[in-house]
Write a protein that holds these residues in place. Structure first.
Motif, short mmCIF file in Angstrom:
data_model
loop_
_atom_site.label_atom_id
_atom_site.label_comp_id
_atom_site.label_asym_id
_atom_site.label_seq_id
_atom_site.Cartn_x
_atom_site.Cartn_y
_atom_site.Cartn_z
N TYR A 110 0.81 -1.21 0.00
CA TYR A 110 0.00 0.00 0.00
C TYR A 110 0.85 1.27 0.00
N THR A 111 2.15 1.14 0.26
CA THR A 111 3.00 2.34 0.25
C THR A 111 3.08 2.93 -1.16
N GLY A 112 2.68 2.14 -2.16
CA GLY A 112 2.63 2.66 -3.52
C GLY A 112 1.56 3.71 -3.71
N ASN A 113 0.71 3.90 -2.69
CA ASN A 113 -0.34 4.93 -2.76
C ASN A 113 0.17 6.33 -2.42
N CYS A 305 -0.83 2.98 5.22
CA CYS A 305 -0.91 3.47 3.85
C CYS A 305 -2.11 2.92 3.09
N LYS A 306 -2.97 2.15 3.76
CA LYS A 306 -4.22 1.76 3.12
C LYS A 306 -5.09 3.02 3.00
N PRO A 307 -5.63 3.33 1.84
CA PRO A 307 -6.37 4.58 1.64
C PRO A 307 -7.48 4.81 2.66
N GLU A 308 -8.24 3.77 2.99
CA GLU A 308 -9.33 3.95 3.94
C GLU A 308 -8.81 4.31 5.34
N ASN A 309 -7.64 3.79 5.69
CA ASN A 309 -7.06 4.13 6.99
C ASN A 309 -6.52 5.56 6.98
N ALA A 310 -5.98 5.97 5.84
CA ALA A 310 -5.49 7.35 5.73
C ALA A 310 -6.63 8.34 5.90
N ILE A 311 -7.78 8.06 5.30
CA ILE A 311 -8.95 8.94 5.44
C ILE A 311 -9.40 8.98 6.89
N ARG A 312 -9.42 7.85 7.56
CA ARG A 312 -9.82 7.82 8.97
C ARG A 312 -8.88 8.67 9.82
#
Length: 433
Positions: A110-113, A305-312
């Motif tokens: 997920y770091t590729g995000n 780095c999971k997008p949903e975790n970043a938003i949270r």
């Protein structure tokens, strides 16, 4: 949130008494800098991904240097810490970091995000022969500017740092207790003409900590220091919400928090990055050289780095994730609340006119006039600290002196009153005898 952190830490320490060290992940992060539900959720996710158990011991710090000293001098075995850009430089220079292996087997990387902009900025971190992207993964980022109250200060005024020198604002200014941030931002602004003329480079200007540049920034600070009503590490945003100050030199994340809190109190606040220039800052996850559970540390970074975790995380702490991509852009866009701006530098060419919060995602024109903060040698850091001490050392305003004199007079009056009362009681006692 701090109370919950304490509970999590206590539970982690109790669990660690009977848990092998290789099953413990010691995380050291800024206070109030994560959605704490993610801490416990990671333990379950990690076991699902690896078949291995892990227990997190989560601790917090308030100053970069506190964290650094524990690792550099105390050799603390933290598995994961979250320093700022210039501290990442110092840790690379002192060989205090381990490279981050991004091979997660069957688990996606997920770091590729990470937004390409963040990767490029980390490429510009001084690595002393190392690429910072191999040793750090961006977590949060933002700008440095001015929180202001439009009731007292206009949007036109805060287009320039000179608003701090305006006599009408004297006694209503708060400055961040962060010498490097203040120095770097003002250094960029004071060199605007030289940068525009091509005589100096915006990308490298903040490496300049010469005596001449320190003197230039010091003179500028001295020109308005008597108007500063406080040098604050964290209370500034709260003071602004209560209209106890009009202007606060601050970070964009604090600005977003203050604006939202103030709105709930019926107070309007806004944020501006002056047109003469400023800085962007970054925090990133790193694995210190004394870490004991490198594998779990790598997976924790990947989990963040999971997008949903970043938003949270963004929703809880108010700061901006280093992640880009269509999912993040979709989640932060709001056509009803924001006007379209160009944030193509962060989300790509398709984002040259999108409706996002301009405090969290400044338009490209603002970013184009911002530099990055950098570390200094021990000698130059000492010179900056000495400058900072001189600026703050005699920063009391006239009102401060009045307050001090009144306090001293009150104390003197109290002493005299107590003395006379004691003398009167003694005289009465003698008469009774």
């Amino acid at each position: 949130m701090k109370k919950l952190t304490g509970i999590l830490l206590a539970l982690g320490i109790l669990a660690s008494c009977s848990t092998p060290r290789e099953e413990i992940l010691k995380v050291y992060n800024w206070a109030d800098y994560i959605d704490e539900d993610l801490i416990t959720e990671f333990e379950q996710w990690y076991e699902e991904q690896t078949g291995e158990k892990v227990t997190i011991i989560y601790q917090t710090f308030d100053v970069n240097e506190t964290m650094l000293s524990k690792i550099e001098l105390g050799h603390e075995d933290y598995d994961l810490v979250c320093p700022s850009d210039y501290i990442i430089e110092r840790m690379l220079m002192n060989d205090l970091l381990l490279p981050i292996d991004r091979d997660f087997g069957d688990t996606p990387d997920y770091t590729g995000n990470l937004a390409p902009y963040i990767v490029d900025c980390f490429n510009n971190i001084e690595g002393f022969g190392k690429n910072a992207n191999d040793y750090a993964v961006g977590y949060m980022w933002g700008t440095t500017g001015l929180i202001y109250n439009p009731k007292f200060v206009s949007a036109e005024d805060v287009k320039s740092w000179d608003v701090l020198r305006d006599p009408k604002n004297a006694g209503h200014i708060l400055m961040k207790e962060a010498f490097r941030d203040v120095y770097s931002a003002l250094l960029v602004a004071l060199n605007k003409d030289a940068i525009d003329a091509g005589e100096k480079d915006l990308a490298t200007i903040c490496f300049d900590n010469s005596d001449e540049s320190i003197k230039m920034v010091e003179d500028y600070l001295m020109s308005f220091r008597d108007g500063v009503c406080g040098w604050e590490a964290d209370f500034g945003k709260d003071q602004m919400t209560k209209e106890q100050a009009w202007i606060n030199f601050s970070w964009s994340g604090d600005a977003q928090w203050a604006i939202e809190e103030a709105a709930d109190m019926g107070v309007e606040l806004a944020y501006s990055v002056p047109e003469s220039g400023s800085i962007v800052w970054f925090d990133g996850w790193v694995i210190p050289k004394y870490a004991k559970n490198v594998k779990a540390a790598r997976y924790f970074i990947n989990f963040m780095c999971k997008p949903e975790n970043a938003i949270r995380n963004m929703d809880v702490i108010g700061y901006v994730s280093a992640l880009g991509g269509d999912y993040i852009l979709e989640q932060v866009s709001d056509e009803e609340e924001f006007d379209p701006i160009d944030v193509s530098y962060f989300f790509g060419p398709q984002a040259d006119s999108v409706c996002v919060n301009p405090i969290m995602y400044p338009e490209k024109a603002i970013i184009d006039r911002c530099s990055m903060m950098h570390d200094s040698s021990e000698e130059r850091t000492r010179a900056l600290l000495e400058m900072w001490s001189r600026v703050k050392g005699d920063s009391a305003t006239g009102m401060t002196f009045v307050t001090i004199v009144c306090a001293l007079l009150a104390i003197a009056a109290l002493v005299i009153f107590l003395f006379l009362r004691k003398k009167s009681r003694r005289a009465s006692a003698r008469r009774r005898r």
